[in-house]
Write a protein that holds these residues in place. Structure first.
Motif, PDB file in Angstrom:
ATOM      1  N   GLU A 179       0.939  -1.244   0.025  1.00 48.59           N
ATOM      2  CA  GLU A 179       0.040   0.051  -0.006  1.00 48.59           C
ATOM      3  C   GLU A 179       0.965   1.110  -0.109  1.00 48.59           C
TER       4      GLU A 179
ATOM      5  N   CYS B 282      -3.250   0.628  -3.419  1.00 52.27           N
ATOM      6  CA  CYS B 282      -2.626  -0.397  -3.457  1.00 52.27           C
ATOM      7  C   CYS B 282      -1.898  -0.403  -4.839  1.00 52.27           C
TER       8      CYS B 282
ATOM      9  N   SER C 292       1.715  -1.975  -5.478  1.00 56.02           N
ATOM     10  CA  SER C 292       1.963  -3.165  -6.115  1.00 56.02           C
ATOM     11  C   SER C 292       2.819  -2.956  -7.412  1.00 56.02           C
TER      12      SER C 292
ATOM     13  N   GLU D 298      -5.313  -4.355  -9.495  1.00 51.24           N
ATOM     14  CA  GLU D 298      -4.209  -5.112  -9.254  1.00 51.24           C
ATOM     15  C   GLU D 298      -3.851  -6.464 -10.202  1.00 51.24           C
TER      16      GLU D 298
ATOM     17  N   PRO E 196      -4.415  -4.641   3.508  1.00 50.00           N
ATOM     18  CA  PRO E 196      -5.677  -3.404   2.716  1.00 50.00           C
ATOM     19  C   PRO E 196      -6.840  -3.732   3.045  1.00 50.00           C
TER      20      PRO E 196
END
Length: 455
Positions: free
Chosen positions: A181, A215, A219, A243, A294
């Motif tokens: 995050e 996120c 990522s 993601e 998250p």
């Protein structure tokens, strides 16, 4: 003294993509034989009566809170909860107190587990901005991985120095697992919404504070850095649909996860059961009890995560089991800690999806056992094969499990699944050949084993 043997007859064995009726013989902690064994004499015979026999669940992400936070949980209490739910092996995170940032502190946790854990175990080495040399001493055959918090964490474990991340990703002796995050994004949004709402926050505030952008930014950075450095990267608890586009499809082949061109899949990902079960509307009922990092997000995300699991962009299923006391979770939003107790019911959640027709039973076994073993290169676990450790779970899909406070084994004593009736029941759990759990009774004379890795 005669060798202790257990014969499980009349099972429906779920393993390596198929379901077949067979018998299984356990001897000296290992799976000795699989086949028609009705003629075999054993010290103990369990007639499965058509129940399903699965390889034990391997949970690659739990927080069992010992040492330092034992008012929330201990390795002993949470391992019992795990075994009661069919999880025979776990990998535990380093943000205990003190943080596991030295090899000595890491081994202290292994010593506790050897004395108290009913389940098999491994522990991640923790990374910080200033313990590079300690991380490099990690033994890749005896430690599951290195944990890097690229977002808010406990203690001195936020790794946000670019130069440190570059070195860790380039030089890590084994798999790196990341919490992703973007910290500046999260802090900015927290300040904005605290100024806007004060303590009178919307029911779904956590989903919009820790949003999809935070996120994806983190990522995406981790994936980019891993590709640049050739890192063996495993991104934990994917919580957004956007993601999932970061990951390539991988297939299990001969104990490895490979890409379509036959090369190793170096960047893998995990989904957690709460991000598949809950969505942002559930904050109306559960509030801070389902606050986690998250965050649980809007409905489309959990559907996208399940789709990515089924098409093999996401590789494994875990829990991120992270208990807090009921009193701690009952605090106002800004003060309530993040984390949920989940390990006792993760298999039940996935079996409920089987009942609903969302995922085949064989795929649940793949994502909770086979693929975890392959992803981490665990020695002789995760499959029901002759010669492998006998980590086995017997499940009755004709019985139910009602989640009540008195049925919970996690030390915190509450569950976000309270009031749910799952249409499955774990009747027996074998850990390294030892019958550790049987119809509500624990047999704790034998403890679990330290997992080892083929690296």
């Amino acid at each position: 003294m005669a060798t202790k043997t257990t014969l499980i007859t009349n099972t429906r064995l779920v393993n390596e993509g198929s379901i077949r009726e067979t018998d299984v013989l356990i001897q000296n902690g290992r799976i000795a034989r699989i086949g028609d064994l009705q003629h075999v004499v054993a010290d103990r015979v369990i007639d499965a009566q058509g129940r399903y026999l699965l390889p034990g669940v391997i949970d690659d992400q739990v927080h069992f809170r010992e040492p330092g936070l034992t008012h929330k949980a201990t390795i002993a209490t949470e391992a019992r909860a795990a075994v009661a739910g069919g999880t025979t092996s776990f990998m535990e995170m380093p943000n205990t107190v003190p943080n596991a940032l030295t090899q000595r502190l890491l081994e202290d946790k292994y010593e506790i587990a050897a004395q108290t854990s009913l389940a098999n175990y491994s522990f991640y080495m923790g990374a910080s901005n200033d313990n590079y040399d300690e991380v490099m001493r990690t033994d890749p055959q005896r430690v599951c991985g290195i944990k890097i918090f690229m977002g808010s964490s406990t203690g001195n474990m936020l790794v946000d120095a670019q130069s440190v991340l570059e070195k860790l990703f380039a030089d890590a002796p084994c798999l790196i697992a990341t919490h992703c995050e973007d910290e500046p994004t999260v802090r900015q949004r927290m300040e904005f919404f605290r100024d806007k709402y004060g303590d009178e926050v919307p029911y779904d505030i956590h989903a919009i504070v820790r949003n999809e952008d935070a996120c994806l930014k983190s990522s995406g950075f981790a994936v980019e850095l891993a590709r640049k450095k050739g890192t063996r990267l495993h991104i934990l608890h994917i919580s957004t649909g956007v993601e999932t586009g970061l990951f390539e499809i991988g297939h299990r082949v001969d104990g490895k996860i490979l890409l379509s061109d036959g090369s190793p899949k170096l960047i893998t990902a995990e989904a957690c059961v709460h991000h598949l079960w809950f969505d942002a509307e559930d904050y109306r009922e559960w509030g801070t009890k389902i606050k986690c990092n998250p965050s649980i997000k809007a409905l489309p995300n959990k559907d996208d995560i399940l789709k990515a699991l089924l098409d093999d962009r996401i590789d494994v299923i875990a829990t991120d089991h992270a208990p807090h006391t009921a009193e701690e979770k009952a605090q106002p939003y800004w003060q309530a800690p993040s984390g949920l107790p989940l390990v006792q019911h993760s298999l039940h959640v996935m079996l409920e999806f089987v009942r609903q027709g969302k995922v085949p039973l064989e795929r649940v076994v793949e994502k909770m056992s086979h693929a975890v073993a392959d992803c981490f290169q665990i020695q002789e676990r995760g499959y029901i094969r002759e010669g492998y450790h006998a980590d086995l779970v017997l499940v009755d899909m004709q019985q139910t499990t009602e989640v009540l406070p008195e049925s919970l084994y996690a030390k915190c004593g509450w569950s976000p699944f309270e009031g749910t009736t799952f249409h499955s029941r774990v009747t027996h759990t074998f850990v390294s050949g030892h019958l550790a759990y049987e119809a509500g009774t624990f047999h704790e004379s034998v403890k679990g084993q330290r997992m080892l890795f083929n690296r």
